[in-house]
Design an enzyme around this catalytic site. Structure first.
Site, PDB file in Angstrom:
ATOM      1  N   CYS A 106       0.834  -1.207   0.000  1.00  0.00           N
ATOM      2  CA  CYS A 106       0.000   0.000   0.000  1.00  0.00           C
ATOM      3  C   CYS A 106       0.869   1.258   0.000  1.00  0.00           C
ATOM      4  O   CYS A 106       1.990   1.245   0.460  1.00  0.00           O
ATOM      5  CB  CYS A 106      -0.876   0.021   1.245  1.00  0.00           C
ATOM      6  SG  CYS A 106      -1.945  -1.394   1.375  1.00  0.00           S
TER       7      CYS A 106
ATOM      8  N   ARG B  80       4.898   0.702  -6.159  1.00  0.00           N
ATOM      9  CA  ARG B  80       4.880  -0.159  -4.976  1.00  0.00           C
ATOM     10  C   ARG B  80       3.948  -1.346  -5.153  1.00  0.00           C
ATOM     11  O   ARG B  80       4.002  -2.314  -4.419  1.00  0.00           O
ATOM     12  CB  ARG B  80       4.456   0.641  -3.742  1.00  0.00           C
ATOM     13  CG  ARG B  80       5.407   1.742  -3.345  1.00  0.00           C
ATOM     14  CD  ARG B  80       4.790   2.666  -2.311  1.00  0.00           C
ATOM     15  NE  ARG B  80       4.508   1.988  -1.082  1.00  0.00           N
ATOM     16  CZ  ARG B  80       5.405   1.818  -0.097  1.00  0.00           C
ATOM     17  NH1 ARG B  80       6.622   2.267  -0.263  1.00  0.00           N
ATOM     18  NH2 ARG B  80       5.094   1.191   1.007  1.00  0.00           N
TER      19      ARG B  80
ATOM     20  N   TRP C 192      -2.891  -2.563  -1.698  1.00  0.00           N
ATOM     21  CA  TRP C 192      -2.438  -3.891  -2.123  1.00  0.00           C
ATOM     22  C   TRP C 192      -3.161  -4.839  -1.198  1.00  0.00           C
ATOM     23  O   TRP C 192      -2.845  -4.921  -0.002  1.00  0.00           O
ATOM     24  CB  TRP C 192      -0.922  -3.977  -1.968  1.00  0.00           C
ATOM     25  CG  TRP C 192      -0.288  -5.182  -2.573  1.00  0.00           C
ATOM     26  CD1 TRP C 192      -0.012  -5.402  -3.889  1.00  0.00           C
ATOM     27  CD2 TRP C 192       0.149  -6.363  -1.878  1.00  0.00           C
ATOM     28  NE1 TRP C 192       0.591  -6.622  -4.056  1.00  0.00           N
ATOM     29  CE2 TRP C 192       0.698  -7.238  -2.851  1.00  0.00           C
ATOM     30  CE3 TRP C 192       0.147  -6.758  -0.556  1.00  0.00           C
ATOM     31  CZ2 TRP C 192       1.237  -8.480  -2.520  1.00  0.00           C
ATOM     32  CZ3 TRP C 192       0.679  -7.993  -0.212  1.00  0.00           C
ATOM     33  CH2 TRP C 192       1.212  -8.845  -1.198  1.00  0.00           C
TER      34      TRP C 192
ATOM     35  N   ASN D 270      -1.590   1.184   5.875  1.00  0.00           N
ATOM     36  CA  ASN D 270      -0.681   0.232   5.238  1.00  0.00           C
ATOM     37  C   ASN D 270      -0.233  -0.710   6.334  1.00  0.00           C
ATOM     38  O   ASN D 270       0.372  -0.278   7.311  1.00  0.00           O
ATOM     39  CB  ASN D 270       0.518   0.980   4.620  1.00  0.00           C
ATOM     40  CG  ASN D 270       1.527   0.002   4.011  1.00  0.00           C
ATOM     41  OD1 ASN D 270       1.224  -1.166   3.815  1.00  0.00           O
ATOM     42  ND2 ASN D 270       2.726   0.492   3.739  1.00  0.00           N
ATOM     43  N   GLY D 271      -0.562  -1.988   6.229  1.00  0.00           N
ATOM     44  CA  GLY D 271      -0.168  -2.947   7.262  1.00  0.00           C
ATOM     45  C   GLY D 271      -1.302  -3.933   7.521  1.00  0.00           C
ATOM     46  O   GLY D 271      -2.253  -4.023   6.748  1.00  0.00           O
TER      47      GLY D 271
ATOM     48  N   GLU E 181      18.752 -15.508 -10.020  1.00  0.00           N
ATOM     49  CA  GLU E 181      18.250 -14.148 -10.275  1.00  0.00           C
ATOM     50  C   GLU E 181      17.627 -14.056 -11.662  1.00  0.00           C
ATOM     51  O   GLU E 181      16.570 -13.456 -11.837  1.00  0.00           O
ATOM     52  CB  GLU E 181      19.392 -13.141 -10.120  1.00  0.00           C
ATOM     53  CG  GLU E 181      19.041 -11.705 -10.478  1.00  0.00           C
ATOM     54  CD  GLU E 181      17.971 -11.090  -9.586  1.00  0.00           C
ATOM     55  OE1 GLU E 181      17.622 -11.702  -8.555  1.00  0.00           O
ATOM     56  OE2 GLU E 181      17.469 -10.012  -9.931  1.00  0.00           O
TER      57      GLU E 181
ATOM     58  N   LYS F   2      13.802 -12.968 -12.382  1.00  0.00           N
ATOM     59  CA  LYS F   2      13.455 -11.862 -13.293  1.00  0.00           C
ATOM     60  C   LYS F   2      12.416 -12.320 -14.312  1.00  0.00           C
ATOM     61  O   LYS F   2      11.409 -11.674 -14.534  1.00  0.00           O
ATOM     62  CB  LYS F   2      14.713 -11.365 -14.015  1.00  0.00           C
ATOM     63  CG  LYS F   2      15.688 -10.618 -13.145  1.00  0.00           C
ATOM     64  CD  LYS F   2      15.316  -9.179 -12.904  1.00  0.00           C
ATOM     65  CE  LYS F   2      14.696  -8.799 -11.617  1.00  0.00           C
ATOM     66  NZ  LYS F   2      15.021  -9.307 -10.368  1.00  0.00           N
TER      67      LYS F   2
ATOM     68  N   GLU G 292       8.955 -13.058 -12.648  1.00  0.00           N
ATOM     69  CA  GLU G 292       8.168 -11.987 -12.027  1.00  0.00           C
ATOM     70  C   GLU G 292       7.643 -10.973 -13.037  1.00  0.00           C
ATOM     71  O   GLU G 292       6.662 -10.300 -12.761  1.00  0.00           O
ATOM     72  CB  GLU G 292       8.950 -11.299 -10.914  1.00  0.00           C
ATOM     73  CG  GLU G 292      10.202 -10.587 -11.314  1.00  0.00           C
ATOM     74  CD  GLU G 292      10.873  -9.926 -10.113  1.00  0.00           C
ATOM     75  OE1 GLU G 292      10.202  -9.563  -9.147  1.00  0.00           O
ATOM     76  OE2 GLU G 292      12.103  -9.771 -10.149  1.00  0.00           O
TER      77      GLU G 292
ATOM     78  N   HIS H 187      20.796 -34.599 -11.428  1.00  0.00           N
ATOM     79  CA  HIS H 187      20.114 -35.142 -10.241  1.00  0.00           C
ATOM     80  C   HIS H 187      18.632 -34.843 -10.267  1.00  0.00           C
ATOM     81  O   HIS H 187      18.022 -34.605  -9.223  1.00  0.00           O
ATOM     82  CB  HIS H 187      20.791 -34.590  -8.980  1.00  0.00           C
ATOM     83  CG  HIS H 187      22.250 -34.877  -8.944  1.00  0.00           C
ATOM     84  ND1 HIS H 187      22.775 -36.108  -8.628  1.00  0.00           N
ATOM     85  CD2 HIS H 187      23.313 -34.108  -9.278  1.00  0.00           C
ATOM     86  CE1 HIS H 187      24.088 -36.077  -8.720  1.00  0.00           C
ATOM     87  NE2 HIS H 187      24.453 -34.869  -9.112  1.00  0.00           N
TER      88      HIS H 187
ATOM     89  N   LYS I  53       6.727  -3.594  -4.769  1.00  0.00           N
ATOM     90  CA  LYS I  53       8.143  -3.241  -4.758  1.00  0.00           C
ATOM     91  C   LYS I  53       8.758  -3.489  -3.392  1.00  0.00           C
ATOM     92  O   LYS I  53       9.900  -3.900  -3.294  1.00  0.00           O
ATOM     93  CB  LYS I  53       8.321  -1.761  -5.139  1.00  0.00           C
ATOM     94  CG  LYS I  53       9.760  -1.327  -5.214  1.00  0.00           C
ATOM     95  CD  LYS I  53      10.522  -2.090  -6.293  1.00  0.00           C
ATOM     96  CE  LYS I  53      11.980  -1.721  -6.344  1.00  0.00           C
ATOM     97  NZ  LYS I  53      12.746  -2.586  -7.269  1.00  0.00           N
TER      98      LYS I  53
HETATM   99  C1  AGP Z   1      13.252  -8.612  -7.051  1.00  0.00           C
HETATM  100  O1  AGP Z   1      13.156  -8.368  -8.462  1.00  0.00           O
HETATM  101  C2  AGP Z   1      11.917  -8.519  -6.379  1.00  0.00           C
HETATM  102  N1  AGP Z   1      11.284  -7.279  -6.628  1.00  0.00           N
HETATM  103  C3  AGP Z   1      11.936  -8.931  -4.918  1.00  0.00           C
HETATM  104  O2  AGP Z   1      12.398 -10.261  -4.851  1.00  0.00           O
HETATM  105  C4  AGP Z   1      12.830  -8.089  -3.976  1.00  0.00           C
HETATM  106  O3  AGP Z   1      14.189  -8.297  -4.276  1.00  0.00           O
HETATM  107  C5  AGP Z   1      12.571  -8.564  -2.533  1.00  0.00           C
HETATM  108  O4  AGP Z   1      11.218  -8.321  -2.226  1.00  0.00           O
HETATM  109  C6  AGP Z   1      13.472  -7.888  -1.496  1.00  0.00           C
HETATM  110  O5  AGP Z   1      13.191  -6.508  -1.480  1.00  0.00           O
HETATM  111  P1  AGP Z   1      14.207  -5.556  -0.658  1.00  0.00           P
HETATM  112  O6  AGP Z   1      15.547  -5.685  -1.322  1.00  0.00           O
HETATM  113  O7  AGP Z   1      13.616  -4.192  -0.773  1.00  0.00           O
HETATM  114  O8  AGP Z   1      14.248  -6.063   0.761  1.00  0.00           O
END
Ligand code: AGP
Length: 616
Positions: free
Chosen positions: A2, A27, A74, A100-101, A489, A493, A496, A512, A611
């Site tokens: 949020c 966000r 969110w 937010n929370g 990674e 990418k 997501e 394996h 985010k």
């Molecule tokens: C990465 O592309 C994602 N957006 C997500 O995994 C992110 O790295 C993770 O939520 C950690 O966020 P932070 O680095 O702000 O703690």
């Protein structure tokens, strides 16, 4: 997560709030709304969908008030509906609230309020909080020198269990906002005869760069003329006004098609900013101003424990490899969400490190607090200045790459890799690395921006590969040693932002189990850099080829693959092993970005993602 925006001043609040909500879109959210004070009531507009929908609706609502709050939601409690969107109003119409929370005891509070005659229009925990404020307010009497509004909010928050960043208004106090935080970020912007509230600085730096970072369990009471901060326990707090160095254009898209594209191509400059001023006079080691780890104290440390989430966790895995390789220190890496409940038996000589771009990820914040509760020194690597994780740590380093707006981490990730390599150097030079090896290592790190520029020149070639592979439904990403986390990674990418299933594996692990997945329908992205493993990597690729798996190979210039082994070839320049993970990451950032674009995905705001994950 949020997003929260609030405004008190002389301007029309709605326009400022809506601009702030636009800047918080990254966000992640699914609905948005705003409320402004006008003529003894609230002008309220809230809608499922994008902020642009809200802007269109708000234009018809003639919101003229100069005090207001806005929110991007969110969804946690309750579906994605107009009724569940924030702001929520109390059933007596006196209060508007955004949040937010997660309020963990909202069910019991709701049952109590129902017995008191309060009614509910939504399924959210936030509406419960709003009605609880109204309940306390109705019981309060106005006392000289105290604010009935502020007291009601404070009493409400004493009842609430869980996390919150809130802002609330009361129709009896048309030029006031009360806001508070516990576990969710909240920043006060101190402008020119105006005050703003926001979940992060990107929503307010177009109007002021003077900010106060609220701490957990603090409440701010804002009027048109001033503000005061106190704790939940009514202790006054002397505000500290910081100046934000980010500029509003840092959060602008410019000529890029997406923030992710902009941030991928910003990486050479971001890496230069990360390194700037951080090498010793004799250029043989790294220098970190805020690490607060003097050499004599470091001598007592004999192991390092990293905690993070997502891409930051991948950065920890690369850093683990480099610290063990160069500083010869044992390193362990944990998911933050696992560490906080695992109750690991750790020696007293452990140094903790939390890596977090946003500095607000609630699992990493909880891991930090868990480590501190046990008496460990906790250092951090964070991008957002003044964020909660940065402020609660015993020291740390800022990444200095500017706001990262795209939900998929790119420039922040490679910046974390660079800082991890610099930490490995720093620790190594406090142990056994020689002066000359240190000088060579520093020179190698300084090459990173130029090497990344060289890889970025291959963007058109990688885009062509993306066009040919965008229709596949499954991918494997395979790498070894420090490139295994880069394989993870790359898979993240792709997952997501394109919603394609992808998995990262150590290349030799194929035999394996995962090799059962290989077919013409499951291509592999294979990291095969120059070095001692190259021949073994070629063998692994041949095992895939023998099973008709297509291969996108990422290979160091000058390394020859057997003819016909790779279906696609992406070359990376030769480089020092401390820089290799950074250089090897860029091709898979570009590949996932171009595949997502090919599939017309919402690249900067992918479905279901946020985010910064500030709820458990
Ligand atoms: C990465 O592309 C994602 N957006 C997500 O995994 C992110 O790295 C993770 O939520 C950690 O966020 P932070 O680095 O702000 O703690």
């Amino acid at each position: 997560m949020c997003g929260i925006v609030g405004y008190i001043g002389k301007q029309k609040a709605s326009a400022i709030i809506l601009e702030g909500l636009k800047r918080l879109e990254y966000r992640g959210y699914d609905s948005a709304g705003l409320a402004v004070q006008q003529n003894g009531r609230f002008g309220l507009v809230k809608k499922v969908g994008r902020v642009d929908n809200l802007i269109a609706q708000a234009a018809k609502a003639r919101l003229t008030g100069t005090t207001g709050i806005g929110h991007t939601r969110w969804a946690t409690h309750g579906g994605v509906t107009d009724a569940n969107a924030h702001p929520h109003l109390s059933s007596d119409g006196k209060f508007a609230l955004i949040h937010n929370g997660v309020i963990e005891n909202y069910v019991s509070i709701k049952k109590f309020l129902l017995t008191k005659g309060y009614t509910f229009q939504s399924e959210t925990d936030t509406e419960v909080l709003c009605n609880l404020i109204a309940y306390h307010y109705a019981k309060e009497t106005e006392e000289e020198g105290t604010s009935r509004f502020l007291t009601s909010v404070r009493k409400t928050l004493h009842h609430a269990e869980g996390t919150y960043g809130i802002a609330t208004m009361c129709t009896d106090c048309p030029a006031e906002i009360v806001a508070a935080r516990k576990g969710s970020p909240l920043i006060l912007g101190v402008g020119d005869n105006e005050y703003l509230l926001a979940s992060d600085v990107s929503a307010l730096i177009s109007r002021t760069q003077n900010v106060v970072y609220l701490k957990d369990r603090e409440i701010v009471h804002i009027t048109a003329r001033n503000f005061s901060i106190s704790t939940l326990d009514q202790e006054d707090v002397a505000p500290v006004i910081d100046t934000v160095t980010w500029r509003v254009e840092d959060s602008d898209l410019g000529s890029s098609a997406h923030f992710m594209e902009k941030e991928i191509f910003e990486q050479p400059a971001a890496l230069e900013n990360t390194m700037r001023g951080r090498f010793s006079e004799d250029q043989s080691t790294a220098n970190f101003g805020g690490l607060n780890l003097p050499p004599f104290e470091f001598r007592q440390i004999d192991r390092i424990h990293f905690c993070a989430c997502g891409s930051a966790w991948h950065a920890c895995l690369v850093t683990e490899h480099l610290i063990e390789r160069f500083a010869r220190m044992p390193v362990e890496v944990d998911y933050s969400s696992e560490f906080r409940y695992r109750n690991s038996p750790l020696p007293a000589s452990t140094l903790f490190f939390i890596i977090s771009q946003s500095g607000e990820t609630i699992d990493s914040l909880a891991a930090l607090r868990e480590a501190k509760r046990k008496g460990y020194k906790v250092l951090t690597m964070v991008n957002v200045v003044g964020s909660t994780i940065a402020r609660e740590a015993d020291g740390g380093v800022y990444q200095h790459v500017g706001p990262e707006i795209g939900v998929a981490s790119t420039k922040a990730f490679t910046s974390q890799l660079l800082l991890g390599a610099m930490l490995a150097l720093y620790f190594a030079r406090m142990r056994d690395m020689s002066y000359s090896d240190g000088v060579e290592y520093v020179q190698a790190l300084k090459m990173a921006p130029e090497l990344v520029r060289k890889v970025l020149e291959q963007a058109p070639h990688i885009r062509e590969i993306a066009r040919r592979y965008a229709h596949y439904k499954d991918f494997l990403f395979l790498g070894r040693l420090s490139l295994f986390p880069v394989a993870l990674e790359g898979a993240l990418k792709l997952k997501e932002i394109s919603y394609i299933h992808a998995e990262g594996y150590p290349a030799a692990e194929m035999k394996h189990g995962p090799i059962a997945l290989i077919s013409e329908q499951c291509p592999s992205v294979f990291f095969a850099p120059a070095g001692e493993m190259f021949s073994k990597l070629v063998s692994s690729m041949q095992e895939i080829k023998a099973r008709r798996g297509r291969i996108i190979a990422i290979v160091t210039e000058g390394c020859e693959l057997p003819p016909g082994l790779a279906d696609e070839l992406i070359l990376i320049p030769p480089c020092h092993e401390a820089v290799l993970p950074i250089v090897a990451t860029v091709p898979v950032q570009l590949l996932s970005y171009y595949i997502a674009v090919e599939l017309c995905r919402d690249v900067d705001k992918p479905r279901n993602l946020a985010k910064s994950v500030t709820v458990e």
